[in-house]
Write a protein that holds these residues in place. Structure first.
Motif: not given
Lengths: 111, 113
Positions: A15-26
């Protein structure tokens, strides 16, 4: 190759952390980018919507699109246990009739 | 009341049975969609409809059929269910316009034994 690739996780952070979620597309023709959030036993719901490159901020959430590298990101600041869900990136191009979804990343925020 | 309602929420049935999943919406949208969701594969489009007289196949339509009975109703049928159709099924609606999001129901969990 899938049109939208997303790491399925699971991702677990305190809790309290920074979250990074990622995607790539073609497909470089994609112009509209979205993030959906899906809680357990519920349907996905729209969280963020961006057009073309750049950043968009909404409270603790920031969506970022880099069209030069075909990379889309969602950042969550000050993460809360209530943010625990599956996050799906999605995209479409202007002449498209269908939204294309990534496979989703399961996120868990530990209290 | 939910904007997009799916029935049933859960269903367990046997191989070879005919099954119908129903979807109704109160958003007044013309566009309706059926997806299935499997772990690791995400949401895959089965069928979609832009109005009562318009039906289009998605990427995985084999083994499925649909009926758009009215603007507000869109049903999905499995004529002869098989175990690999075990999945979570979602109905969605969307307004016209590129910035319109999809609105999903809460899904039907279907198990075929």
């Amino acid at each position: 190759q899938k049109e939208v690739e997303q790491d399925p996780g699971p991702l677990s952070v305190p809790e309290g952390a920074i979250v990074s979620l990622n995607c790539t597309y073609s497909n470089s023709a994609f112009q509209y980018f979205m993030w959906y959030r899906q809680y357990s036993r519920k349907g996905p719901e729209l969280l963020m919507y961006t057009y073309s490159s750049g950043n968009k901020e909404d409270g603790r959430f920031t969506a970022q699109v880099d069209k030069s590298s075909k990379y889309i990101s969602l950042f969550i600041r000050d993460s809360q246990p209530s943010d625990s869900a599956t996050y799906l990136c999605a995209t479409l191009y202007s002449s498209a009739s269908k939204i294309i979804f990534g496979s989703g990343t399961r996120l868990s925020i530990r209290p | 009341d939910a904007d997009v309602t799916q029935t049933p929420r859960n269903r367990i049935t046997k191989t070879g049975k005919r099954i119908m999943l129903e979807c109704s919406q109160t958003k007044g949208h013309d566009r309706m969609y059926w997806y299935r969701q499997d772990p690791g594969l995400g949401l895959r489009l089965i069928y979609y409809s832009f109005d009562v007289k318009d039906i289009n196949k998605g990427e995985i339509s084999d083994g499925y059929s649909v009926s758009r009975q009215a603007q507000a109703k869109f049903s999905l049928s499995l004529e002869s269910a098989i175990p690999n159709q075990t999945a979570l099924y979602f109905c969605a609606t969307r307004g016209t316009g590129l910035q319109q999001p999809q609105h999903f129901g809460d899904g039907t969990r279907l198990s075929i034994l």
